[in-house]
Design a protein around this motif. Structure first.
Motif, PDB file in Angstrom:
ATOM      1  N   LEU A 249       0.822  -1.201   0.000  1.00  0.00           N
ATOM      2  CA  LEU A 249       0.000   0.000   0.000  1.00  0.00           C
ATOM      3  C   LEU A 249       0.860   1.257   0.000  1.00  0.00           C
ATOM      4  O   LEU A 249       0.580   2.223  -0.718  1.00  0.00           O
ATOM      5  N   ILE A 250       1.933   1.259   0.799  1.00  0.00           N
ATOM      6  CA  ILE A 250       2.825   2.411   0.873  1.00  0.00           C
ATOM      7  C   ILE A 250       3.506   2.657  -0.468  1.00  0.00           C
ATOM      8  O   ILE A 250       3.671   3.804  -0.911  1.00  0.00           O
ATOM      9  N   ALA A 251       3.868   1.582  -1.152  1.00  0.00           N
ATOM     10  CA  ALA A 251       4.634   1.696  -2.394  1.00  0.00           C
ATOM     11  C   ALA A 251       3.900   2.476  -3.472  1.00  0.00           C
ATOM     12  O   ALA A 251       4.534   3.119  -4.324  1.00  0.00           O
ATOM     13  N   ARG A 252       2.579   2.460  -3.466  1.00  0.00           N
ATOM     14  CA  ARG A 252       1.841   3.130  -4.551  1.00  0.00           C
ATOM     15  C   ARG A 252       0.980   4.301  -4.066  1.00  0.00           C
ATOM     16  O   ARG A 252       0.084   4.759  -4.787  1.00  0.00           O
ATOM     17  N   ALA A 253       1.268   4.822  -2.860  1.00  0.00           N
ATOM     18  CA  ALA A 253       0.449   5.900  -2.301  1.00  0.00           C
ATOM     19  C   ALA A 253       1.166   7.245  -2.346  1.00  0.00           C
ATOM     20  O   ALA A 253       2.381   7.320  -2.532  1.00  0.00           O
ATOM     21  N   ARG A 254       0.402   8.316  -2.163  1.00  0.00           N
ATOM     22  CA  ARG A 254       0.927   9.675  -2.149  1.00  0.00           C
ATOM     23  C   ARG A 254       1.411  10.029  -0.738  1.00  0.00           C
ATOM     24  O   ARG A 254       0.821   9.600   0.242  1.00  0.00           O
ATOM     25  N   PRO A 255       2.454  10.906  -0.641  1.00  0.00           N
ATOM     26  CA  PRO A 255       2.984  11.250   0.682  1.00  0.00           C
ATOM     27  C   PRO A 255       2.388  12.524   1.272  1.00  0.00           C
ATOM     28  O   PRO A 255       3.008  13.143   2.129  1.00  0.00           O
ATOM     29  N   ASN A 256       1.206  12.944   0.822  1.00  0.00           N
ATOM     30  CA  ASN A 256       0.608  14.150   1.393  1.00  0.00           C
ATOM     31  C   ASN A 256      -0.422  13.766   2.459  1.00  0.00           C
ATOM     32  O   ASN A 256      -0.967  12.662   2.436  1.00  0.00           O
ATOM     33  N   PRO A 257      -0.720  14.680   3.391  1.00  0.00           N
ATOM     34  CA  PRO A 257      -1.667  14.344   4.461  1.00  0.00           C
ATOM     35  C   PRO A 257      -3.034  13.979   3.909  1.00  0.00           C
ATOM     36  O   PRO A 257      -3.533  14.626   2.985  1.00  0.00           O
ATOM     37  N   PRO A 258      -3.668  12.956   4.444  1.00  0.00           N
ATOM     38  CA  PRO A 258      -5.022  12.603   3.992  1.00  0.00           C
ATOM     39  C   PRO A 258      -6.016  13.682   4.402  1.00  0.00           C
ATOM     40  O   PRO A 258      -5.755  14.482   5.300  1.00  0.00           O
ATOM     41  N   GLN A 259      -7.155  13.689   3.765  1.00  0.00           N
ATOM     42  CA  GLN A 259      -8.175  14.711   4.037  1.00  0.00           C
ATOM     43  C   GLN A 259      -8.631  14.685   5.495  1.00  0.00           C
ATOM     44  O   GLN A 259      -8.956  15.733   6.069  1.00  0.00           O
ATOM     45  N   ALA A 260      -8.650  13.508   6.095  1.00  0.00           N
ATOM     46  CA  ALA A 260      -9.167  13.382   7.465  1.00  0.00           C
ATOM     47  C   ALA A 260      -8.265  14.020   8.514  1.00  0.00           C
ATOM     48  O   ALA A 260      -8.723  14.344   9.618  1.00  0.00           O
ATOM     49  N   ALA A 261      -6.966  14.229   8.191  1.00  0.00           N
ATOM     50  CA  ALA A 261      -5.993  14.611   9.214  1.00  0.00           C
ATOM     51  C   ALA A 261      -6.348  15.920   9.912  1.00  0.00           C
ATOM     52  O   ALA A 261      -6.193  16.048  11.136  1.00  0.00           O
ATOM     53  N   GLU A 262      -6.832  16.911   9.174  1.00  0.00           N
ATOM     54  CA  GLU A 262      -7.135  18.217   9.764  1.00  0.00           C
ATOM     55  C   GLU A 262      -8.337  18.172  10.698  1.00  0.00           C
ATOM     56  O   GLU A 262      -8.543  19.090  11.489  1.00  0.00           O
ATOM     57  N   ARG A 263      -9.130  17.145  10.614  1.00  0.00           N
ATOM     58  CA  ARG A 263     -10.333  17.063  11.454  1.00  0.00           C
ATOM     59  C   ARG A 263     -10.089  16.333  12.774  1.00  0.00           C
ATOM     60  O   ARG A 263     -10.970  16.289  13.629  1.00  0.00           O
TER      61      ARG A 263
END
Length: 338
Positions: free
Chosen positions: A139-153
């Motif tokens: 999963l890590i190998a093909r994912a983006r390194p930016n914060p997910p949408q949920a993080a700010e909440r």
């Protein structure tokens, strides 16, 4: 840190101590790398439908992959539930059902047990590099390194973890802790150890190896207070006493946490060779004979006590000069080692 939210702890460590290492028997990552990997894993899990408030069981020994998962799940507002793999299977099932686990992360060393639990959860994901169909590494190998949408909440008053007692007083009992509860308790342990010159005095220059499993109050808070310090963290994985001693030597470990039985096994594996190590021990009484043997071999220790529902924040403040073999200590020893 804007709030006492778990994932902000690793973000802080990545910024202030980017090159400090997290090591296990399979390899190592820096805090900066661990933060990027946690971001990627969180993104991948969000895409798979993991939502805020979902309870995620984790069946694993202490590894860097498990360490990263603490922060990936925090980024999503999910609730981490470390499973006590030492319990009978029937009690593990009860723990999963009581906590409401819908997802399960498992280390491949527990594959037979994880497969037996598969029907109890919505999805099973394997931790690390594995030959299985869905793994955290894939999963890590093909994912983006930016914060997910949920993080700010995510807020510090949100639930972060479910912990179970170890079953010494009947069936395991569940407890929920918020982000701020767990971080304040973990940092209070560190601050006590840093302020008092006792046997397990903690310092950023130390190399930490918690032998307490993450299912036990997240290794007595070490999953959080070590990155807060920015110190090197060594995780022992599946290693027994001999392998743990090899890690101590190879990685320069100076501080460890363990129950008295683990300390006894380490000393037996060590023979008569000195073991200059600062140890935080608890979970059961420290027998006088073991206290004296450890002292003779160079171990200096502090005692931690209190149940999981107290977050084990009571610690002895024995002075560094305390000698369990001295005549003056005999009366004091009788009050706390039996």
């Amino acid at each position: 840190m804007r709030e006492l939210v778990v994932h902000q702890l690793l973000a802080r460590a990545a910024e202030l101590f980017p090159t400090a290492q997290i090591v296990d028997p399979e390899g190592s990552v820096s805090y900066a790398e661990a933060w990027l990997r946690a971001l990627k894993l969180a993104n991948a899990l969000e895409e798979r439908g993991l939502e805020a408030g979902a309870v995620v069981g984790v069946l694993s020994v202490n590894t860097r992959h498990f360490f990263e998962l603490h922060f990936a799940l925090s980024l999503l507002g999910a609730v981490i539930h470390p499973l006590n793999f030492r319990l009978p299977q029937e009690q593990i099932v009860q723990s999963i059902e009581q906590a409401g686990d819908r997802w399960l992360f498992a280390w491949q060393g527990f594959a037979p047990l994880a497969e037996a639990l598969r029907s109890k959860v919505k999805e099973l994901i394997w931790l690390g590099e594995t030959p299985y169909e869905v793994s955290s590494e894939a999963l890590i190998a093909r994912a983006r390194p930016n914060p997910p949408q949920a993080a700010e909440r995510v807020r510090e008053t949100d639930d972060y973890t479910i912990l179970h007692t170890t079953g010494t007083t009947g069936r395991p009992k569940a407890m929920r802790y918020r982000h701020r509860d767990l971080l304040l308790a973990s940092l209070s342990i560190l601050h006590h150890l840093a302020l008092h010159p006792g046997g397990a005095h903690a310092d950023r220059r130390d190399v930490f190896m918690p032998l307490i499993p993450f299912f036990h109050i997240h290794a007595w808070g070490a999953a959080f207070f070590v990155p807060y310090l920015g110190a090197k963290l060594v995780l022992s994985g599946r290693e027994g006493p001999e392998g743990q001693l090899a890690l101590i030597e190879r990685e320069g470990v100076s501080w460890a946490s363990m129950v008295p039985t683990q300390l006894q096994m380490l000393l037996e594996a060590r023979g008569e060779t000195p073991l200059p190590l600062k140890v935080l021990t608890g979970g059961s009484p420290l027998p006088r004979g073991l206290a004296q043997r450890a002292w003779r071999q160079g171990v200096r220790y502090s005692l931690i006590y209190g149940g999981s529902d107290q977050l084990a924040t009571a610690i002895s403040a024995l002075p560094e000069s305390f000698n369990p073999e001295s005549e003056e200590a005999a009366e004091e020893l009788a009050t706390w080692v039996f």
